[in-house]
Design a protein around this motif. Structure first.
Motif, PDB file in Angstrom:
ATOM      1  N   TYR A  97      -6.389   4.391   9.117  1.00 41.44           N
ATOM      2  CA  TYR A  97      -5.390   3.501   9.719  1.00 41.44           C
ATOM      3  C   TYR A  97      -5.774   3.134  11.150  1.00 41.44           C
ATOM      4  CZ  TYR A  97      -0.664   2.053  11.201  1.00 41.44           C
ATOM      5  OH  TYR A  97       0.423   1.375  11.687  1.00 41.44           O
ATOM      6  N   SER A  98      -6.275   4.105  11.909  1.00 43.09           N
ATOM      7  CA  SER A  98      -6.625   3.858  13.315  1.00 43.09           C
ATOM      8  C   SER A  98      -7.833   2.935  13.469  1.00 43.09           C
ATOM      9  CB  SER A  98      -6.858   5.181  14.051  1.00 43.09           C
ATOM     10  OG  SER A  98      -7.994   5.844  13.547  1.00 43.09           O
TER      11      SER A  98
ATOM     12  N   THR B  19      -7.033   3.454   0.445  1.00 46.53           N
ATOM     13  CA  THR B  19      -6.386   3.192   1.735  1.00 46.53           C
ATOM     14  C   THR B  19      -7.064   2.030   2.447  1.00 46.53           C
ATOM     15  OG1 THR B  19      -5.707   5.504   1.925  1.00 46.53           O
ATOM     16  CG2 THR B  19      -5.729   4.204   3.954  1.00 46.53           C
ATOM     17  N   LYS B  20      -8.382   2.041   2.495  1.00 44.42           N
ATOM     18  CA  LYS B  20      -9.120   0.940   3.131  1.00 44.42           C
ATOM     19  C   LYS B  20      -8.843  -0.383   2.423  1.00 44.42           C
ATOM     20  CE  LYS B  20     -12.862   3.684   5.028  1.00 44.42           C
ATOM     21  NZ  LYS B  20     -14.282   4.039   4.982  1.00 44.42           N
TER      22      LYS B  20
ATOM     23  N   HIS C 193      -3.310  -1.702  19.431  1.00 42.26           N
ATOM     24  CA  HIS C 193      -1.951  -2.057  19.019  1.00 42.26           C
ATOM     25  C   HIS C 193      -1.448  -1.009  18.027  1.00 42.26           C
ATOM     26  CE1 HIS C 193       1.486  -4.312  17.721  1.00 42.26           C
ATOM     27  NE2 HIS C 193       1.024  -4.387  16.489  1.00 42.26           N
ATOM     28  N   LYS C 194      -0.351  -0.357  18.346  1.00 40.77           N
ATOM     29  CA  LYS C 194       0.210   0.701  17.502  1.00 40.77           C
ATOM     30  C   LYS C 194       1.633   0.311  17.088  1.00 40.77           C
ATOM     31  CE  LYS C 194      -3.058   3.915  18.678  1.00 40.77           C
ATOM     32  NZ  LYS C 194      -4.258   3.151  18.666  1.00 40.77           N
TER      33      LYS C 194
ATOM     34  N   VAL D  54       5.109  -0.816   9.994  1.00 38.11           N
ATOM     35  CA  VAL D  54       4.317  -0.496   8.808  1.00 38.11           C
ATOM     36  C   VAL D  54       5.001   0.657   8.081  1.00 38.11           C
ATOM     37  CG1 VAL D  54       2.075   0.308   7.957  1.00 38.11           C
ATOM     38  CG2 VAL D  54       2.169  -1.195   9.957  1.00 38.11           C
ATOM     39  N   ASP D  55       5.134   0.521   6.771  1.00 32.07           N
ATOM     40  CA  ASP D  55       5.611   1.606   5.918  1.00 32.07           C
ATOM     41  C   ASP D  55       4.482   1.967   4.969  1.00 32.07           C
ATOM     42  OD1 ASP D  55       8.212   1.725   6.990  1.00 32.07           O
ATOM     43  OD2 ASP D  55       8.900   0.129   5.655  1.00 32.07           O
ATOM     44  N   ILE D  56       4.187   3.261   4.904  1.00 29.80           N
ATOM     45  CA  ILE D  56       3.109   3.749   4.056  1.00 29.80           C
ATOM     46  C   ILE D  56       3.682   4.765   3.082  1.00 29.80           C
ATOM     47  CG2 ILE D  56       0.882   4.922   3.990  1.00 29.80           C
ATOM     48  CD1 ILE D  56       0.503   4.034   6.927  1.00 29.80           C
TER      49      ILE D  56
END
Length: 126
Positions: free
Chosen positions: A92-93, A51-52, A99-100, A75-77
């Motif tokens: 992710y955070s 993920t990172k 900014h979200k 964003v699509d995950i």
């Protein structure tokens, strides 16, 4: 309107017949990024590391295009195990703090190269 193909060596090359990203009309479309370590061509070990690395790859492409994570709009995950959702959100955070952007997280049966997570985005750019 002209279309620009975006490429950086700071992210892994595409694993198929597509570009890392395309830029047109002030919008950047970044292809799905796996947790592949640039220069090594192999996936990082485990969900958190992948993920990172996927987010680092995404960031490198966005910055190569002259944009930033602060200009990401969507964003699509894709994950192979929704049981890792809390871990995903924690990592992710770290990248999207104040900014979200809009986001979707989708569980899938499988990802290329046996990846555990893939992340793509749409960003504004000049």
């Amino acid at each position: 309107m002209s279309i620009t193909l975006v490429h950086t060596d700071k992210a892994p090359a595409a694993v198929g017949p597509y570009s890392q990203a395309t830029k047109a009309g002030g919008t950047l479309y970044v292809s799905g990024q796996l947790g592949i370590i640039p220069g090594e061509g192999k996936l990082a070990e485990g969900f958190e590391a992948q993920t990172k690395q996927a987010l680092e790859n995404l960031k490198a492409i966005v910055e190569e295009a002259g944009s930033s994570l602060e200009k990401v709009m969507m964003v699509d995950i894709f994950v192979t195990d929704m049981g890792k959702f809390a871990d995903l959100n924690a990592i992710y955070s770290e990248y999207f703090t104040d900014h979200k952007p809009a986001r979707a997280a989708i569980e899938v049966a499988g990802l290329p190269l046996g990846g555990l997570v893939e992340i793509k985005c749409v960003a504004l750019c000049s």
